[in-house]
Design a protein around this motif. Structure first.
Motif, short mmCIF file in Angstrom:
data_model
loop_
_atom_site.label_atom_id
_atom_site.label_comp_id
_atom_site.label_asym_id
_atom_site.label_seq_id
_atom_site.Cartn_x
_atom_site.Cartn_y
_atom_site.Cartn_z
N VAL A 103 4.91 23.84 -10.83
CA VAL A 103 6.03 23.12 -10.21
C VAL A 103 6.89 22.45 -11.28
O VAL A 103 8.10 22.29 -11.10
CB VAL A 103 5.51 22.07 -9.20
CG1 VAL A 103 6.63 21.16 -8.72
CG2 VAL A 103 4.81 22.74 -8.03
N ARG A 139 9.04 27.50 -10.72
CA ARG A 139 8.94 26.90 -9.38
C ARG A 139 8.87 27.95 -8.27
O ARG A 139 8.17 27.75 -7.28
CB ARG A 139 10.08 25.93 -9.13
CG ARG A 139 9.87 24.66 -9.88
CD ARG A 139 10.79 23.55 -9.47
NE ARG A 139 10.67 22.53 -10.50
CZ ARG A 139 11.68 22.04 -11.18
NH1 ARG A 139 12.92 22.43 -10.91
NH2 ARG A 139 11.47 21.16 -12.13
N SER A 197 10.29 14.31 -5.59
CA SER A 197 9.42 15.11 -4.74
C SER A 197 8.65 16.15 -5.55
O SER A 197 7.46 16.36 -5.32
CB SER A 197 10.26 15.80 -3.65
OG SER A 197 9.45 16.59 -2.83
N GLN A 198 9.32 16.76 -6.50
CA GLN A 198 8.65 17.75 -7.35
C GLN A 198 7.58 17.10 -8.21
O GLN A 198 6.50 17.66 -8.40
CB GLN A 198 9.68 18.48 -8.22
CG GLN A 198 10.58 19.38 -7.43
CD GLN A 198 11.81 19.80 -8.19
OE1 GLN A 198 12.26 19.12 -9.12
NE2 GLN A 198 12.39 20.92 -7.79
N ARG A 199 7.87 15.94 -8.74
CA ARG A 199 6.89 15.23 -9.56
C ARG A 199 5.65 14.86 -8.75
O ARG A 199 4.52 15.05 -9.18
CB ARG A 199 7.50 13.97 -10.17
CG ARG A 199 8.52 14.27 -11.23
CD ARG A 199 9.20 13.02 -11.70
NE ARG A 199 10.39 13.42 -12.44
CZ ARG A 199 10.97 12.68 -13.33
NH1 ARG A 199 10.53 11.49 -13.61
NH2 ARG A 199 12.04 13.11 -13.96
N MET A 218 13.94 17.14 -12.88
CA MET A 218 12.90 17.25 -11.89
C MET A 218 13.05 16.13 -10.86
O MET A 218 13.19 14.96 -11.23
CB MET A 218 11.55 17.11 -12.59
CG MET A 218 10.55 18.14 -12.19
SD MET A 218 9.01 17.94 -13.09
CE MET A 218 7.97 17.73 -11.69
N ALA A 243 10.33 21.57 -2.08
CA ALA A 243 10.31 21.03 -3.44
C ALA A 243 10.43 22.13 -4.50
O ALA A 243 10.73 21.82 -5.65
CB ALA A 243 9.02 20.23 -3.67
N THR A 244 10.24 23.37 -4.12
CA THR A 244 10.29 24.45 -5.11
C THR A 244 11.51 25.33 -4.92
O THR A 244 11.58 26.41 -5.51
CB THR A 244 9.00 25.30 -5.04
OG1 THR A 244 8.85 25.80 -3.70
CG2 THR A 244 7.79 24.49 -5.45
N ARG A 280 5.90 28.10 -5.64
CA ARG A 280 6.05 28.13 -4.18
C ARG A 280 5.09 29.12 -3.55
O ARG A 280 4.31 28.77 -2.66
CB ARG A 280 7.49 28.51 -3.80
CG ARG A 280 7.64 28.74 -2.29
CD ARG A 280 8.99 29.31 -1.94
NE ARG A 280 10.03 28.41 -2.41
CZ ARG A 280 11.29 28.79 -2.63
NH1 ARG A 280 11.65 30.04 -2.45
NH2 ARG A 280 12.17 27.93 -3.05
#
Length: 116
Positions: free
Chosen positions: A55, A61, A4-6, A1, A114-115, A65
């Motif tokens: 996410v 993901r 940005s995703q976190r 991960m 991010a997704t 989105r």
């Protein structure tokens, strides 16, 4: 991960939880024409938590989105309402109310990136 995703996941989960902690804040920004303000605030809080949680696993993901983009579209009228009625939100500078509108598109771009 990725980082940005976190951050995205924490952002949305935190925002969703805040709907339950401070529901009156969200009720106050809802357009008058919408019914059941409290219920819609709680529903949107759940929607944000679901999106943020989705996410985290790579397999959800893509769902996250589209879910979060839908949430952003659904809450956009509240931001427009605030910008058009600055007298109701005197504690927030009118410029900030208008600045939120394009920032929501930046948030949508972040969700998209991010997704991927």
């Amino acid at each position: 991960m990725s980082l940005s995703q976190r951050i995205l996941a924490v952002f949305w989960i935190g925002a969703g939880i805040n709907h339950f902690v401070n529901p009156r804040t969200y009720e106050s920004i809802m357009p008058d024409y919408l019914p059941a303000h409290r219920e819609l605030v709680l529903i949107s809080g759940v929607a944000e938590i679901i999106g943020g949680a989705a996410v985290v696993p790579a397999g959800t993901r893509r769902f996250a989105r589209w879910w979060l983009l839908g949430v952003l579209a659904a809450v956009y009228p509240a931001n427009v309402h605030m910008a058009l009625n600055p007298e109701r939100y005197e504690q927030i500078p009118a410029l900030a109310l208008w600045a939120r509108l394009p920032l929501q598109f930046l948030c949508a771009w972040w969700v998209w990136r991010a997704t991927e």
